[in-house]
Motif scaffolding. Structure first.
Motif, PDB file in Angstrom:
ATOM      1  N   SER A  75     109.865 -30.037  38.140  1.00 23.01           N
ATOM      2  CA  SER A  75     109.959 -29.310  39.399  1.00 23.01           C
ATOM      3  C   SER A  75     111.416 -28.928  39.575  1.00 23.01           C
ATOM      4  N   GLY A  76     111.665 -27.880  40.333  1.00 21.17           N
ATOM      5  CA  GLY A  76     113.044 -27.468  40.519  1.00 21.17           C
ATOM      6  C   GLY A  76     113.178 -26.160  41.255  1.00 21.17           C
ATOM      7  N   THR A  77     114.429 -25.750  41.384  1.00 17.95           N
ATOM      8  CA  THR A  77     114.775 -24.499  42.046  1.00 17.95           C
ATOM      9  C   THR A  77     115.405 -23.567  41.023  1.00 17.95           C
ATOM     10  N   VAL A  78     115.023 -22.322  41.092  1.00 12.61           N
ATOM     11  CA  VAL A  78     115.451 -21.329  40.120  1.00 12.61           C
ATOM     12  C   VAL A  78     116.028 -20.121  40.853  1.00 12.61           C
ATOM     13  N   ARG A  79     117.073 -19.542  40.275  1.00 13.75           N
ATOM     14  CA  ARG A  79     117.568 -18.247  40.748  1.00 13.75           C
ATOM     15  C   ARG A  79     117.471 -17.254  39.605  1.00 13.75           C
ATOM     16  N   ILE A  80     116.968 -16.071  39.927  1.00 17.23           N
ATOM     17  CA  ILE A  80     116.825 -15.044  38.899  1.00 17.23           C
ATOM     18  C   ILE A  80     117.428 -13.744  39.399  1.00 17.23           C
ATOM     19  N   SER A  81     118.296 -13.160  38.594  1.00 15.37           N
ATOM     20  CA  SER A  81     118.911 -11.876  38.908  1.00 15.37           C
ATOM     21  C   SER A  81     118.583 -10.906  37.787  1.00 15.37           C
ATOM     22  N   THR A  82     118.099  -9.727  38.173  1.00 12.86           N
ATOM     23  CA  THR A  82     117.713  -8.708  37.207  1.00 12.86           C
ATOM     24  C   THR A  82     118.353  -7.390  37.587  1.00 12.86           C
ATOM     25  N   GLY A 238     122.516  -6.369  23.672  1.00 15.50           N
ATOM     26  CA  GLY A 238     123.696  -6.983  23.095  1.00 15.50           C
ATOM     27  C   GLY A 238     123.404  -8.363  22.548  1.00 15.50           C
ATOM     28  N   SER A 239     122.899  -9.241  23.409  1.00 17.69           N
ATOM     29  CA  SER A 239     122.580 -10.602  22.994  1.00 17.69           C
ATOM     30  C   SER A 239     121.714 -11.269  24.049  1.00 17.69           C
ATOM     31  N   LEU A 256     120.399 -12.347  29.351  1.00 18.78           N
ATOM     32  CA  LEU A 256     120.258 -11.186  28.479  1.00 18.78           C
ATOM     33  C   LEU A 256     121.352 -10.187  28.815  1.00 18.78           C
ATOM     34  N   LEU A 257     122.136  -9.790  27.799  1.00 18.98           N
ATOM     35  CA  LEU A 257     123.237  -8.848  27.976  1.00 18.98           C
ATOM     36  C   LEU A 257     122.942  -7.531  27.276  1.00 18.98           C
ATOM     37  N   ALA A 258     123.391  -6.446  27.880  1.00 15.76           N
ATOM     38  CA  ALA A 258     123.250  -5.125  27.271  1.00 15.76           C
ATOM     39  C   ALA A 258     124.409  -4.866  26.329  1.00 15.76           C
ATOM     40  N   SER A 259     124.179  -4.076  25.292  1.00 17.35           N
ATOM     41  CA  SER A 259     125.242  -3.779  24.328  1.00 17.35           C
ATOM     42  C   SER A 259     126.360  -2.958  24.964  1.00 17.35           C
ATOM     43  N   LYS A 263     127.531  -6.688  33.768  1.00 13.07           N
ATOM     44  CA  LYS A 263     126.907  -7.952  34.143  1.00 13.07           C
ATOM     45  C   LYS A 263     125.555  -8.103  33.453  1.00 13.07           C
ATOM     46  N   PRO A 264     125.025  -9.326  33.396  1.00 16.86           N
ATOM     47  CA  PRO A 264     123.768  -9.545  32.686  1.00 16.86           C
ATOM     48  C   PRO A 264     122.633  -8.664  33.201  1.00 16.86           C
ATOM     49  N   VAL A 265     121.801  -8.228  32.278  1.00 12.43           N
ATOM     50  CA  VAL A 265     120.581  -7.512  32.655  1.00 12.43           C
ATOM     51  C   VAL A 265     119.606  -8.505  33.281  1.00 12.43           C
ATOM     52  N   VAL A 266     119.489  -9.666  32.684  1.00 16.35           N
ATOM     53  CA  VAL A 266     118.680 -10.754  33.222  1.00 16.35           C
ATOM     54  C   VAL A 266     119.506 -12.027  33.169  1.00 16.35           C
ATOM     55  N   ASP A 267     119.576 -12.732  34.276  1.00 13.39           N
ATOM     56  CA  ASP A 267     120.285 -14.002  34.318  1.00 13.39           C
ATOM     57  C   ASP A 267     119.410 -14.968  35.105  1.00 13.39           C
TER      58      ASP A 267
END
Length: 425
Positions: A75-82, A238-239, A256-259, A263-267
């Motif tokens: 169980s836990g708390t998650v933050r997602i930025s897209t 990118g990676s 997930l980083l763009a080439s 800032k991250p595409v998905v973090d």
């Protein structure tokens, strides 16, 4: 800090079936983009609190540790930025979203409608799991909460803001795939960091570099950092970095980083995580009195009815591109150009339907002005030996729609799409 170590993904680390691995190599960009666009699951960006000193581990050993992880309780708390770099929809929503989702009489608690929220912006989620048959995912807003709950065969979704609920059974949810879903999210939407990592690694092939790049602290736990990169040039990706719990092999964070940088595409990552057995009450749900409940079969029928209508999103892609609802069907054609991270899908619309132009007459079947404005904000006009067309761009997936009705799409640059169209002409 663990030293760098690398492993090719061409051996036993890519999956179990050779045919499946071969097919997966052609959809690396799609799989990774799916991680970003199709809801990305449950996890984002955390600041490190110091890099722990952990024993050395190879990339292959770390991948095997992920695969061998049998942790089913957490169980836990998650933050997602897209951030896919998609402009705001503006008037497009009013032009097309009529009769679907929260805005037009559909079931606002329907997971197929609500989970797409995770494809943009920053969200906080609470997650819990107790084995393969009990999961809960809640999206927290300022004044409301949306929850997806699975308990055995029962699947519920509830939106406290609208007091609407959605109900299905596990058998109904898995009817198309023939399998019970491992989580309550819609099919194809990764719902945990583990699923994100496994989807990425399964798709990786000989065109992929996988390395261990040091350590990190995530949600107060020691972790190794597994970095996946394309060996090829020309990809928009990118990676991807996966922080893997050093003790139990559970992925804790996915970035997930763009080439092109930025800032991250998905973090996505845990801010808090607990591997003890969650309270059983988290997986029980009874609709509050007065709640409007939509059954899964009714919602499916409503969606199917909308697809045949002349307004809203009912016509699906066909509302924007005539014939696009048949893409990939028997009357269309799909061909893969290239491989690995540079794979491009060439899609032929049935009958060679072309991209519509902006309509001006009321009742016209041509594209509404708001939709044309939105597409123009995404697209660049291009020409080549193939003729002319428009490239629609995000930070990950780009698509070339030619004026004679072909589509070229992949996690590649605009130039790569134009070149593919030229070579195919």
């Amino acid at each position: 800090m663990a030293p760098n170590d690398s492993a090719e993904t061409g051996g036993g680390t890519r999956g179990t079936a050779a045919g499946r691995r071969k097919a997966a190599r052609y959809i690396v960009p799609v799989a990774v983009a799916g991680v970003a666009a199709a809801t990305i699951g449950l996890v984002p960006a955390l600041a490190s609190t110091g890099d722990p000193d952990l024993p050395k581990i190879t990339a292959q050993e770390l991948i095997e540790r992920i695969a061998a992880s049998d942790t089913e309780r957490l169980s836990g708390t998650v933050r997602i930025s897209t951030d896919l770099g998609i402009p705001a929809l503006g008037g497009l929503a009013d032009a097309f979203v009529q009769g679907g989702g929260a805005g037009g009489g559909g079931a606002s608690a329907d997971p197929q409608e609500r989970m797409t929220e995770l494809a943009s912006g920053t969200h906080t989620l609470r997650v819990a799991a107790d084995g393969p048959d009990k999961q809960r995912l809640s999206i927290l807003d300022n004044a409301s909460e949306y929850s997806l709950i699975r308990n055995g065969d029962e699947v519920w979704a509830y939106d406290s803001g609208s007091d609407q609920a959605y109900h299905a059974t596990a058998d109904e949810s898995a009817r198309d795939s023939g399998e019970k879903p491992a989580h309550p999210a819609p099919e194809g939407a990764p719902a945990t960091p583990k699923e994100l990592a496994e989807q990425l690694l399964e798709a990786a092939g000989p065109t992929t570099s996988v390395t261990v790049d040091g350590t990190a602290r995530v949600a107060g736990r020691d972790a190794y950092k597994l970095v996946v990169k394309p060996k090829q040039s020309g990809s928009t990706i990118g990676s991807a970095t996966v922080a893997v719990d050093a003790e139990n092999g559970v992925p804790l964070k996915f970035t997930l980083l763009a080439s092109a940088g930025g800032k991250p595409v998905v973090d996505a990552g845990f801010t808090k995580v607990d591997f003890a057995k969650p309270d059983a009450s988290l997986f029980t749900f009874t609709p509050p009195k007065g709640t409007e409940v939509t059954e899964a079969d009714d919602a499916k029928a409503q969606h199917e009815q909308g697809k045949g209508s002349d307004k809203g999103l009912g016509k699906g892609l066909g509302g924007l591109f005539p014939g696009a609802e048949g893409l990939g069907a028997e009357d269309g054609s799909v061909k893969v150009i290239g491989e690995g991270w540079n794979a491009i899908a060439e899609i032929g619309t049935p009958g060679g339907a072309a991209l519509p132009s902006k309509g001006s007459e009321k009742g016209s079947d041509e594209m509404p002005a708001e939709a044309q404005q939105f597409l123009d904000s995404l697209g660049d006009k291009v020409t080549g030996t193939f003729g002319s067309g428009t490239v629609f761009k995000t930070r990950l997936v780009n698509a070339l729609l030619t004026d004679d009705g072909k589509v070229y799409v992949g996690a590649v640059t605009k130039d790569a799409l134009v070149q593919a169209a030229n070579n195919a002409s």
